[in-house]
Design a protein around this motif. Structure first.
Motif: not given
Ligand SMILES: Cc1ncc(C[n+]2csc(CCOP(=O)(O)OP(=O)(O)O)c2C)c(N)n1
Ligand code: SF4
Ligand SMILES: [Mg+2]
Lengths: 409, 291
Positions: B1-28
């Motif tokens: 079973m795969t978790s939704t990206i919203e769930y993963l984002r809210n559960n594991y990421l520092r949302n106050d640091l997003l958006p990331s510094i990565f360029c559009p199209g970056c693989g990071n």
């Protein structure tokens, strides 16, 4: 080299080993009066100070410290010693391990100390406590590997790039090598800075009297644990629960999720590399947390200065010649005093200034071409003459040579 | 079973640091996504995770995770990780590193940590160039490439990092591209579970500095249409000399195709297990000598 051909770490004591009785530092060192070298004393001091992680790379004249740690640390339940691939990785491992709430140390000499500089700056930037021993030999470059020198005194203060502050201590005998090692760990934890312990090839290899204390007698000033609630905690928040410029330090693996970076960061530890104000505040705090506590950090040994017209300023191995010279001169009626720096950085500028008001001359004796000389000159503010006696090439200034300088005037 | 990206984002990421510094199209971003899936599927507690990185665009990844993280100095991530893992073997230590960080300035630490078999998981985001500094040649830049520092083309052979890890003795090695999502997630999971040094090399788009292709879309097409799977069978059936171990290190692709797949999965004692045994043996000898 004895080779054990059994592959894959088959230590052939199986079954038996789980029951092996725990070993304490006192079991290993057996508190006693003994003879030891400066390097051995640093090893003993580190063990007594609860240093349980050491990473290093062999280099003369510091190698015996790595060898000693490799011998003793595996005996202690939480002890780990790694011989790394170079000094770059040694200091890196030491900083990483510190965040697991370990007291950590590495030891090296000139060439290795140069390699460590970038990560010493990283330790300053992330406020990571650790102890770096630099047993000085004569440079530049490979220089005179087996001979003593004091050419790294300025490098120990300014070796890494950018504005930063470190604490630097320098013993002048074997007993003090032990006690200052313990103090180095205490200061590192108290102020969350890398502390550099300088030594030199002569102190490192001289065997003399050493009293090994019982571990109970050793004063340990531990790292302050985090007291702030998780919801209010930020890795570089200061002055929130305690009026100090040293932030509370959590550890990896706990519920405080800390992000560390060598980039300029705000109190949340978030990178803010383009923010002038954040940068200035951060770096000024690195200065202030040390400078505001100079009185706690600075120590020196002062003798015969009350009536002195000349004061000999020295530190490390040449200070032993200096004391003999001063005492001889006094017997012959010269009004000479003796000041030995034990804390090199932060520099005891107030002491130098105050002494300069009542004397005719400072004579600075160093085994470099004048590094502390300039500091003494700066803080005497023209109140007295400042003269240097500099000797390089691996020969220690003799009492006779220093006495001649005293008499000269 | 795969978790939704919203769930993963809210559960594991520092949302106050997003958006990331990565360029559009970056693989990071994709790499973050795959690692999130892997740790979520393995149910690794957040408190147990320490993310370590060096310097480069890819090394900025740990900042976005709401876990412990340490963004160290250029090339030294694995050396820091060695200190962290050996002093607390219970932690799940993941290293994020770029091809420049790992294979140029930090290569020795990579090989030495494999030799010691430190139980960490190293993910190398190989975009075949120094992304952060603006597209200079790296040790994985294909020979013949035009970059900011090879204006007349690169004449240096390039490393295949996965095969380098294999030759050095890593017990788990895999090589994928960001177009191989499920395979990458599974390999990260295997790497995390493996006792010992795990290495996952991820070929990843850098349309802004690397500019091998203009968009991530073109990169993905290239990855999908030009990769061949490494397997023992493949090695046996095609010219076997091509993959004889020492040479392997210097082959980045096979007849223009990217070699992907699980390259190594073996068991060998890791540093911590051996160190624990060593300690007991040493203690035993100590008490014997004191009798
Ligand atoms: C000691 C040192 N040298 C050089 C640099 C400059 N620098 C920053 S990132 C980088 C290259 C990063 O390339 P890579 O590891 O491939 O990461 P990417 O940006 O491509 O993800 C360099 C050379 C630095 N930060 N530190
Ligand atoms: S330069 Fe390349 S690697 Fe860096 S963020 Fe941009 S696309 Fe990604
Ligand atoms: Mg790159």
């Amino acid at each position: 080299m004895r080779v054990n051909l059994s592959r894959n770490g088959d230590f052939s004591i199986r079954g038996e080993w789980l029951k092996v009785k725990k070993i304490t530092v006192d079991d290993i060192l057996i508190p006693k009066l003994t003879f030891a070298t400066g390097n051995e004393a640093i090893v003993y001091g580190a063990l007594l100070a609860n240093c349980r992680f050491f990473a290093g790379y062999p280099i003369t004249p510091a190698t015996e410290i790595l060898e000693g740690m490799a011998k003793y640390l595996p005996l202690l339940d939480d002890g780990i010693c790694l011989q790394m691939e170079d000094e770059l990785s040694s200091i890196a491992a030491v900083i990483g391990a510190s965040w697991n709430n370990f007291r950590t140390m590495t030891a090296t000499s000139g060439p290795g100390f140069s390699l460590m500089q970038e990560n010493i700056g990283y330790a300053c930037m992330t406020e990571t406590p650790c102890v770096i021993v630099n047993v000085q030999r004569s440079g530049p470059s490979t220089g005179q590997p087996t001979l003593p020198a004091q050419g790294d005194v300025m490098q120990s203060r300014w070796g890494t790039h950018g504005d930063h502050y470190v604490i630097v201590l320098y013993p002048n005998d074997v007993q003090e090598s032990l006690s200052l090692t313990i103090r180095a760990f205490n200061l590192a934890d108290k102020y969350r800075v890398p502390v550099i312990l300088l030594s030199d090839a002569t102190i490192a290899h001289t065997r003399e009297k050493l009293i090994i204390p019982n571990q109970k007698e050793v004063e340990i000033i531990p790292r302050v644990p985090v007291t702030i609630d998780v919801s209010k905690y930020h890795p570089f928040r200061t002055g929130f629960v305690r009026p100090t410029k040293v932030p509370e330090m959590d550890r990896f693996g706990d519920e405080y999720h800390t992000y560390l970076t060598g980039l300029t960061h705000n109190w949340k530890a978030y990178p803010t590399p383009n923010d002038q104000e954040v940068h200035e505040k951060l770096v000024k705090r690195f200065y202030e947390k040390i400078r505001d506590n100079r009185d706690d950090i600075i120590t020196y040994e002062e003798k015969y200065t009350k009536d002195a017209e000349i004061i000999v300023v020295s530190y490390g191995i040449p200070s032993r010649s200096a004391l003999v010279a001063v005492e001889n001169a006094r017997q012959k009626g010269h009004k000479v005093g003796y000041l030995r720096l034990i804390t090199i950085w932060p520099f005891p500028h107030k002491k130098i200034y105050n002494l300069s008001l009542d004397i005719k001359k400072f004579l600075v004796v160093e085994m470099n071409l004048g590094q502390i000389f300039h500091k003494v000159n700066e803080y005497s503010r023209g109140n007295c003459e400042v003269e240097g006696f500099f000797k390089i090439g691996g020969k220690i200034p003799t009492p006779q040579e220093i006495f001649k300088m005293i008499k000269k005037r | 079973m795969t978790s939704t990206i919203e769930y993963l984002r809210n559960n594991y990421l520092r949302n106050d640091l997003l958006p990331s510094i990565f360029c559009p199209g970056c693989g990071n971003g994709q790499i973050i996504n795959y690692v999130l899936h892997a740790i979520d599927e393995l149910k690794i507690p957040k408190n147990n995770i320490v993310l370590v990185s060096g310097i480069g665009c890819s090394s900025r990844i740990p900042a976005y995770f709401d876990t412990d993280g340490i963004h160290t100095t250029h090339g030294r991530a694995i050396a820091f990780a060695t200190g962290i893992k050996t002093t607390n073997p219970k932690l799940d230590v993941i290293v994020f590193t770029g091809d420049g960080d790992l294979a140029a300035i930090g290569l020795n630490h990579f090989l030495q940590a494999i030799r010691r078999n430190i139980d960490i998981t190293v993910i190398c985001i190989n975009n075949e160039n120094f992304g952060m500094t603006g597209g200079q040649a790296s040790p994985t830049t294909p020979m013949g490439s035009f970059t900011a520092t090879t204006p007349y083309q690169s004449i240096e052979h390039s490393f295949n990092l996965a095969f380098l890890a294999k030759t050095a003795g890593a017990p788990y090695v895999a090589r994928w591209t960001t177009a191989h999502s499920r395979e990458a997630i599974n390999s990260i999971k295997k790497g995390l579970k493996k006792k010992g040094f795990s290495f996952i090399e991820m070929l990843s788009p850098c349309p802004v500095s690397g500019k091998r292709f203009k968009s991530s879309h073109e990169y993905i097409n290239y990855y999908l249409n030009n990769s061949i799977k490494y397997s023992d069978k493949f090695r046996d059936e095609t010219s076997s000399h091509l993959f004889s171990s020492l040479e392997e290190c210097f082959i980045t692709d096979h007849e223009g195709k990217i070699i992907i797949g699980e390259i190594v999965d073996i068991d060998k004692p890791d540093f911590h297990v051996l160190y624990k045994k060593l300690k007991e043996a040493a203690k035993n000898e100590f008490w014997k000598s004191r009798q």
